[in-house]
Design an enzyme around this catalytic site. Structure first.
Site, PDB file in Angstrom:
ATOM      1  N   CYS A  84     -18.017  -3.346   3.272  1.00 56.55           N
ATOM      2  CA  CYS A  84     -18.886  -2.167   3.403  1.00 56.55           C
ATOM      3  C   CYS A  84     -18.856  -1.299   2.151  1.00 56.55           C
ATOM      4  O   CYS A  84     -19.632  -0.357   2.036  1.00 56.55           O
ATOM      5  CB  CYS A  84     -18.475  -1.347   4.619  1.00 56.55           C
ATOM      6  SG  CYS A  84     -18.017  -2.353   6.033  1.00 56.55           S
ATOM      7  N   SER A 209     -21.464   3.465  14.035  1.00 55.08           N
ATOM      8  CA  SER A 209     -22.664   3.306  13.212  1.00 55.08           C
ATOM      9  C   SER A 209     -23.433   2.090  13.737  1.00 55.08           C
ATOM     10  O   SER A 209     -22.858   1.215  14.360  1.00 55.08           O
ATOM     11  CB  SER A 209     -22.288   3.118  11.749  1.00 55.08           C
ATOM     12  OG  SER A 209     -21.432   2.013  11.587  1.00 55.08           O
ATOM     13  N   ILE A 211     -26.229  -1.323  13.626  1.00 52.47           N
ATOM     14  CA  ILE A 211     -26.580  -2.503  12.822  1.00 52.47           C
ATOM     15  C   ILE A 211     -27.883  -2.153  12.112  1.00 52.47           C
ATOM     16  O   ILE A 211     -28.854  -1.766  12.761  1.00 52.47           O
ATOM     17  CB  ILE A 211     -26.725  -3.742  13.725  1.00 52.47           C
ATOM     18  CG1 ILE A 211     -25.342  -4.150  14.248  1.00 52.47           C
ATOM     19  CG2 ILE A 211     -27.412  -4.879  12.985  1.00 52.47           C
ATOM     20  CD1 ILE A 211     -25.371  -5.237  15.314  1.00 52.47           C
ATOM     21  N   LYS A 334     -23.313   6.895  10.439  1.00 57.17           N
ATOM     22  CA  LYS A 334     -23.502   7.063  11.877  1.00 57.17           C
ATOM     23  C   LYS A 334     -24.978   7.199  12.259  1.00 57.17           C
ATOM     24  O   LYS A 334     -25.432   6.535  13.181  1.00 57.17           O
ATOM     25  CB  LYS A 334     -22.700   8.296  12.317  1.00 57.17           C
ATOM     26  CG  LYS A 334     -22.853   8.684  13.758  1.00 57.17           C
ATOM     27  CD  LYS A 334     -22.197   7.675  14.665  1.00 57.17           C
ATOM     28  CE  LYS A 334     -22.686   7.800  16.087  1.00 57.17           C
ATOM     29  NZ  LYS A 334     -23.974   7.140  16.328  1.00 57.17           N
ATOM     30  N   HIS A 338     -26.041   1.987   8.508  1.00 58.03           N
ATOM     31  CA  HIS A 338     -25.016   1.351   7.677  1.00 58.03           C
ATOM     32  C   HIS A 338     -25.415  -0.089   7.333  1.00 58.03           C
ATOM     33  O   HIS A 338     -24.903  -1.037   7.913  1.00 58.03           O
ATOM     34  CB  HIS A 338     -23.672   1.404   8.423  1.00 58.03           C
ATOM     35  CG  HIS A 338     -22.513   0.846   7.676  1.00 58.03           C
ATOM     36  ND1 HIS A 338     -22.478   0.757   6.299  1.00 58.03           N
ATOM     37  CD2 HIS A 338     -21.329   0.329   8.110  1.00 58.03           C
ATOM     38  CE1 HIS A 338     -21.319   0.214   5.931  1.00 58.03           C
ATOM     39  NE2 HIS A 338     -20.618  -0.064   7.016  1.00 58.03           N
TER      40      HIS A 338
END
Lengths: 394, 184
Positions: A84, A209, A211, A334, A338
């Protein structure tokens, strides 16, 4: 000799379920915006770092697919992975190319198309992002599950409640509702969050968060070139980086991410900022809130709050505009979303716009000292990058 | 509802996928190409006509004692004979000494719970199990071991609780692994 490096152009796609575009089309949206913003053409870009974790999407050599589509060929390129934090890793490599004098203009572009696979497959892929053989193979942890281990530990150690953590979701949705690029542009309440189902106890759907499909691009230039391109360069003042063990069982503490602490301290030191005065110095921060617990730990890891007092910051609304330090005015991971490997560039694009006071009025931080901080974590504290941007060169 | 009739998350995932395949196949039949509209947005999507199955083959040549140990009811780690560093998961090499002078040692089967979670939304390859609790337990020798905890309700657990390790057969796959059991 190290050269000064400035952000001269940024682009940011709409985040969300982007079934209206393919992976290269999605990347192009932000590449085109960044070129426009910088007043540059493809031929001016001397190196491209593409961040894309993939696995869930169809093009394994995404860098060359994207560059071909975007008319950036035969320019040198590479695809990077730091989970990430891939986007911040891409910015770091593009920064190094310019700072070292290898090139004058480099671009970092992050893209993720997570909705090319069904949700159970995506859950499977992200769950494997740790130590596959020892922690996934037999025990089937998921990404929310890894962070839930931290949330449980934090709740018991400091007496924080699930309601407290929901307040992070409430804040980030509040700002997401004011960001036209956000996946979720709707406010939520603590009650709504509390009644959402558990995905990895004590983490609920609204602690998490989503998809996300999305892309973001950042163009960096040397001081000399930046001065020709723009009157308002945003300088990359420091990048701190660290890592931690792949096995969570090898960690000593579950209330803090060591890599985040180390990356932060490194960045503060390089930028000449006193960690104890971070809150007074930094005008606005984007922190890695993949889950609500992650934002609370970030407050403490970055020195915004003392150990165990991060939860007080959110209880007391100190990270809204007008509080001690505004955090995640984009909506954060959030609510903004993400898209794994685009999140890092997305943070830099957002903070560049914040520092230049060009975001939507009701989510614009007051810019006093001209400093912004991006805190980007990969995996469960496996990778960490902290980037400090400034309106002044030194 | 009897155990056999109980619907797992896997049944749900599978029936959703089956419905989706049937829809895409019917669209392909009528259009002649595997193109279909997204249920929510109506945007045109293309269904990949190639499939990949990932299942890895991993070398355990240098840690096979660990797996043989499980079959004998033991949890084993390695210890560097040069610096006494313990390794769990077991390692063939000691990066501290940059040597490979290791011995196998049996680890304690007791420890203290550090933290835990219950996995409710499971990965596809775990979706045939009921919700499971995963915990990290610290052994007296200072090593942490991640494993499932034999308990269905996370509210009955607390950091600091005493745990006992059992070597168990994981079903329905039928292989040895290890599990934490709360000490009453």
């Amino acid at each position: 000799m190290k050269r000064n490096v400035a952000v001269v152009g940024v682009g940011h796609s709409k985040y969300g379920v982007r079934n209206d575009v393919s992976l290269p089309e999605l990347a192009w949206e932000s590449i085109n915006m960044a070129l426009e913003d910088a007043g540059l053409e493809q031929k001016d870009i001397e190196y491209v770092v593409v961040s894309n974790v993939g696995g869930w999407s169809s093009e394994p050599l995404s860098a060359v697919v994207i560059n071909e589509y975007a008319g950036i060929c035969p320019t040198g390129t590479v695809r990077v992975e730091a989970a990430c934090a891939s986007g911040s890793a891409a910015v770091k490599l593009a920064y190094d190319m310019v700072a070292s004098g290898h090139v004058d203009i480099a671009m970092a572009v992050g893209v993720e198309k997570m909705n090319e696979s069904p949700t159970p497959t995506v859950v499977e892929f992200i769950g494997r992002a740790g130590n596959y053989f020892w922690e996934f193979q037999n025990f089937g942890l998921t990404f929310p599950g890894y962070y839930a281990l931290y949330m449980t530990a934090y709740m018991y150690k400091y007496g924080a409640t699930e309601e407290d953590f929901c307040k992070v979701a409430v804040k980030n949705h509040y700002y997401g509702a004011r960001n036209p690029k956000a996946q979720f542009q709707k406010e939520v309440t603590v009650e709504q969050c509390m009644s959402s189902r558990y995905i990895a106890w004590p983490i609920k759907l609204f602690d998490s968060s989503p998809i996300t499909d999305g892309s973001a691009a950042v163009i960096l230039a040397s001081e000399e070139v930046a001065k020709q391109l723009t009157d308002s360069p945003v300088w990359i003042r420091a990048i701190g980086y660290a890592s931690d063990t792949s096995n969570l069982s090898k960690r000593d503490t579950f209330t803090s991410l060591r890599a985040g602490v180390l990356a932060g301290e490194q960045a503060y030191k390089k930028a000449g900022i006193d960690k104890d005065k971070a809150v007074e110095t930094i005008d606005v921060a984007e922190v890695h809130d993949c889950f609500t617990i992650a934002e609370v730990m970030a407050y403490e890891d970055l020195g915004f709050a003392k150990r165990g007092e991060g939860i007080e910051m959110i209880r007391n609304e100190e990270t809204y505009i007008g509080g001690k330090i505004p955090v995640n005015l984009s909506g954060g991971l959030k609510a903004k979303g993400h898209p794994i490997a685009a999140t890092g560039e997305g943070m830099i694009a957002e903070l560049t716009n914040q520092l230049l006071s060009r975001v939507e009025k009701d989510r614009q931080a007051p810019i006093k000292n001209g400093y912004a901080l991006a805190h980007n974590i990969g995996g469960t504290g496996h990778y960490a990058y902290v980037t400090i941007l400034s309106l002044s060169k030194s | 509802m009897s155990r056999e009739e109980k619907k797992t998350l896997k049944d749900m995932y599978d029936s959703q996928m089956k419905q989706f395949f049937e829809f895409v196949e019917s669209m392909k039949k009528s259009l002649g190409v595997p193109m279909f509209p997204d249920m929510k947005s109506g945007k045109a999507l293309y269904f990949d006509q190639r499939e990949i199955t990932l299942r890895f083959i991993i070398s355990v040549e240098n840690i096979k004692e660990f797996f043989n140990g499980l079959a004998e009811g033991k949890l084993l780690g390695t210890k560097c004979k040069d610096c006494n560093q313990l390794y769990f998961p077991p390692q063939k090499d000691c990066p501290r000494c940059r040597t490979s002078n290791m011995e196998w040692i049996e680890l304690s089967k007791e420890g203290e719970l550090l933290t835990f979670t219950q996995i409710n939304v499971k990965p596809y390859s775990f979706s045939h199990y009921d919700d499971y609790i995963v915990g990290i337990v610290r052994l007296p020798e200072g090593i942490n071991v991640t494993a499932w905890i034999r308990e269905n309700d996370p509210k009955k657990l607390k950091p600091g609780m005493k745990m006992r390790l059992e070597i168990v057969k994981r079903e329905p796959e039928n292989y040895y692994t290890y599990e934490w059991v709360p000490v009453a």
